[in-house]
Motif scaffolding. Sequence first.
Motif, mmCIF file in Angstrom:
data_model
loop_
_atom_site.group_PDB
_atom_site.id
_atom_site.type_symbol
_atom_site.label_atom_id
_atom_site.label_comp_id
_atom_site.label_asym_id
_atom_site.label_seq_id
_atom_site.Cartn_x
_atom_site.Cartn_y
_atom_site.Cartn_z
ATOM 1 N N LYS A 1 0.793 -1.225 0.000
ATOM 2 C CA LYS A 1 0.000 0.000 0.000
ATOM 3 C C LYS A 1 0.828 1.279 0.000
ATOM 4 N N ASN A 2 2.073 1.199 0.464
ATOM 5 C CA ASN A 2 2.880 2.410 0.562
ATOM 6 C C ASN A 2 4.357 2.029 0.676
ATOM 7 N N VAL A 3 5.215 3.017 0.875
ATOM 8 C CA VAL A 3 6.657 2.770 0.979
ATOM 9 C C VAL A 3 6.973 1.842 2.143
ATOM 10 N N PHE A 4 6.239 1.997 3.240
ATOM 11 C CA PHE A 4 6.506 1.188 4.432
ATOM 12 C C PHE A 4 6.162 -0.281 4.200
ATOM 13 N N THR A 5 5.031 -0.551 3.541
ATOM 14 C CA THR A 5 4.680 -1.943 3.271
ATOM 15 C C THR A 5 5.575 -2.527 2.184
ATOM 16 N N PHE B 1 9.295 -6.523 0.684
ATOM 17 C CA PHE B 1 10.379 -6.805 -0.256
ATOM 18 C C PHE B 1 11.782 -6.737 0.343
ATOM 19 N N LEU B 2 11.930 -6.080 1.501
ATOM 20 C CA LEU B 2 13.273 -5.937 2.067
ATOM 21 C C LEU B 2 13.409 -6.605 3.433
ATOM 22 N N ILE B 3 12.510 -6.289 4.353
ATOM 23 C CA ILE B 3 12.605 -6.848 5.702
ATOM 24 C C ILE B 3 12.166 -8.308 5.722
ATOM 25 N N HIS B 4 11.114 -8.621 4.995
ATOM 26 C CA HIS B 4 10.566 -9.985 4.973
ATOM 27 C C HIS B 4 11.601 -10.979 4.444
ATOM 28 N N PHE C 1 10.541 6.033 -5.787
ATOM 29 C CA PHE C 1 9.388 6.611 -5.095
ATOM 30 C C PHE C 1 8.382 7.251 -6.056
ATOM 31 N N GLY C 2 8.449 6.852 -7.332
ATOM 32 C CA GLY C 2 7.541 7.401 -8.326
ATOM 33 C C GLY C 2 7.933 8.772 -8.828
ATOM 34 N N TRP C 3 9.114 9.261 -8.422
ATOM 35 C CA TRP C 3 9.550 10.592 -8.858
ATOM 36 C C TRP C 3 9.966 10.567 -10.323
ATOM 37 N N SER C 4 9.366 11.408 -11.124
ATOM 38 C CA SER C 4 9.808 11.589 -12.506
ATOM 39 C C SER C 4 10.797 12.747 -12.607
ATOM 40 N N LYS C 5 10.880 13.562 -11.522
ATOM 41 C CA LYS C 5 11.879 14.629 -11.419
ATOM 42 C C LYS C 5 12.241 14.782 -9.944
ATOM 43 N N PRO D 1 8.022 -3.878 -5.964
ATOM 44 C CA PRO D 1 7.891 -2.784 -4.980
ATOM 45 C C PRO D 1 7.642 -1.437 -5.644
ATOM 46 N N ASN D 2 6.438 -1.245 -6.137
ATOM 47 C CA ASN D 2 6.155 -0.067 -6.960
ATOM 48 C C ASN D 2 6.129 1.253 -6.190
ATOM 49 N N HIS D 3 6.023 1.217 -4.877
ATOM 50 C CA HIS D 3 6.055 2.470 -4.130
ATOM 51 C C HIS D 3 7.483 2.953 -3.902
ATOM 52 N N VAL D 4 8.438 2.034 -3.945
ATOM 53 C CA VAL D 4 9.853 2.394 -3.809
ATOM 54 C C VAL D 4 10.506 2.544 -5.174
ATOM 55 N N ALA D 5 10.183 1.640 -6.099
ATOM 56 C CA ALA D 5 10.762 1.655 -7.443
ATOM 57 C C ALA D 5 9.627 1.418 -8.443
ATOM 58 N N GLN D 6 8.953 2.492 -8.813
ATOM 59 C CA GLN D 6 7.751 2.385 -9.635
ATOM 60 C C GLN D 6 8.076 2.039 -11.089
#
Length: 250
Positions: free
Chosen positions: A19-23, A28-31, A118-122, A97-102
């Motif tokens: 749902k977000n960066v934390f999940t 994908f990283l802690i699990h 994080f979805g940043w295009s700039k 992990p689309n919230h971290v690497a969209q």
Amino acid sequence: MPNQKLSDSLLNTPPSRSKNVFTDTWHFLIHSPTKKTLVKTDSEEKRQEYNKRVLQRIGVDIDKNNILNIHQIGVNAPVSYVFNELLNWNGDSTCWPNHVAQVERIDNQLEQIRILPFGWSKYPFRFMKSIFGLHIIPLFYLKSIRFKKVPDPFDFDNARYLLYRCSGGYPIGIFAMYVRSSIEEMGEIASSQLVFAVSFNFYGNEKQRGRLVNKVWEALHNRVTSNVLNRIRQLSEWRIEKMKRQFEKL
């Protein structure tokens, strides 16, 4: 056998949606992945031999490319079904992990993809042109070299793959997602084998992989990749089981 029972129960459900960066960080990283996927060999020589076999299978010049890491997982689903999950790779995938690497398909095409941190295009501030000197937007830019969607008639292993040339923030090289039938003589039990292979690292230079920052990045890459493959496995096997149950009701 509690871990096996847990694994079997997970395969009866699709991967939970992040749902977000934390999940994303949790999934994908802690699990800890249910199944380890990084291919390890007894020596550097055997590693290179294995890497060359993979490169040759996907038609890559072995003199110009070195594979950094290869991840592999068995999937109890037909090759075509696993490959279809790869074709569905986009910004809505539960396996990435689309919230971290969209994942952003350019012109909605799988042939050209940008991976945006994080979805940043700039960059978030006008004056910024990098973060700590790293140009990470896009994190990856992937352009297709070759897609093999249908195996050749003489292919004994029913292989299909997506092969990309990479550039961008840190990767330089190639990225391949490759699925084939399992080979009994190699001790492979599942119906299919899914392989992810990359030929880049933090510096884009295999000779620099001993540096500490690169080792940290490589460890993060391996953990995320392993969880991605486990989630593709879970989703593919869940779809097959769902189809079987529907068929049994007819």
